[in-house]
Design an enzyme around this catalytic site. Sequence first.
Site, short mmCIF file in Angstrom:
data_model
loop_
_atom_site.label_atom_id
_atom_site.label_comp_id
_atom_site.label_asym_id
_atom_site.label_seq_id
_atom_site.Cartn_x
_atom_site.Cartn_y
_atom_site.Cartn_z
CG HIS A 1 -1.73 -1.23 1.38
ND1 HIS A 1 -1.95 -1.85 2.58
CD2 HIS A 1 -2.36 -2.01 0.45
CE1 HIS A 1 -2.68 -2.94 2.41
NE2 HIS A 1 -2.94 -3.05 1.12
CG ASP B 1 -4.82 2.97 1.73
OD1 ASP B 1 -5.76 2.95 2.55
OD2 ASP B 1 -3.65 2.62 2.03
#
Length: 481
Positions: free
Chosen positions: A18, A115
């Site tokens: 991520h 995210d």
Amino acid sequence: MQSRKPHAALLASPGMGHLTPVLELGKRLVSHHGFSVTIFVVTTDTSLSQSQLLKPSQTSYHLEVVFFPPVDISSQIDQTTSILTQLAMMMREALPSLRSAISAMKVPPIALIVDMFGTEAFAIAEEFMMLKYVFITSNAWFLALTVHAPTIDKKEEDDHVNKQKPLVIPGCKPICFVDSFEPILKPNNQVYEEYLRMGTEISTADGILVNTFHELEPQTLAALNDKRKLGLVANAPVYPIGPLVRPAEPGVRSEVLSWLDMQPNESVIYVSFGSGGTLTAKQTTELAWGLEKSLQRFVWVLRLPVENDSAATVFKTSNGCADYANYLPDGFLNRTSKTGLVVPMWAPQTEILNHPSIGGFLSHCGWNSSLESIVNGVPIIAWPLYAEQKMNAAMLAEHIGIAVRSKVLPSEDVIERSEIEAMVRKLMVGKEGEAIRARVRMLKSWAEKALSNGGGSYNSLANVAKDCEISLQRRITKAGA
């Protein structure tokens, strides 16, 4: 005084899968679109530092990385808690740190980009009158499933989960049952509820950024922006801004790269299961025999086997790997000493895939690794292990034709040495491998064009930047009134 340079805050969830694309997005906003950027990183330990993430040449007055205190959810989870649920809980625990950090700024950033695990932070963006964006670090097909999931009715759920029929997504390729994303198969479970929440909150964003490019997923991107299809549930413009991957560092030297220098072009298959993937002891043995029997050169990043947990190292950063030879067939290292190289735990993947000797990648199909393979023109043997990797594998193999994969999913059964041998040889020396290689080289070219000035992904991010600049001018005007 309010700066006239747009300032964006980016929030990254734990895990290098991520963090890496968020870092690349931050760097691109600074270098190509005139932003200043603060990246807030949620961590599970204290081992990461800015010097590990950014090279001296990449550090800038306009790019700052801030590490929040490590979050601890150990008292809230057990061995059955899914990775998705753990990430959602970690991000929830980090919200007070984010709010404090933004409160301490003289002027709040003009935009917050999170995210998919950080969408609960949108409430903080609204409090400080910031634009709010979500950055999907996976592909558009996964985004399509995520925004569609909250609309799935009981009949669709029963058809997919119980009758194992494909899941239909308006305007997109359907998802076969065997390739489905785990939370979809567990209705009424906590992971399912967290996933539906994320899908619902994504649709409240001012824009959705996706780490893909138009030529890779034209049908899905069209559906996401079509109000008669998925655009109605996405409810925000979708911006393909990829492929954002860490570029190869010039001048990097290592034992692996020196060994690759001595091999013929496109003769080596690289084997790695990402920052979190692990195999069982039996599968490790079968993989070793398959590589040896294929008679092809290989570089294998090997981790200690773990039983019944293919994602055992997702939140760990240790690079140690003692006694790995004990898990390989007797004599394997001696017999393959001239054609193979086994590397414990970690290797410089970006530089390896960029090396001319690499001709294939046996990969877990994490989206970062998949994009790295594409931008380097390297075909793939798909070996999905967890998260949305089964969807990624299906997309790479069936939708865009740059991968081969096993008859049975690695997450369901042991892949035997004979099939591994056959897949390696098909990719490295067969005619089918030549066709796949030609296809991935074409995608490499399209990816380069997408990110170049005037390309589709460049223009998408430029549109986001323009919206931020307009919002900033309104803020300045209002402050001066």
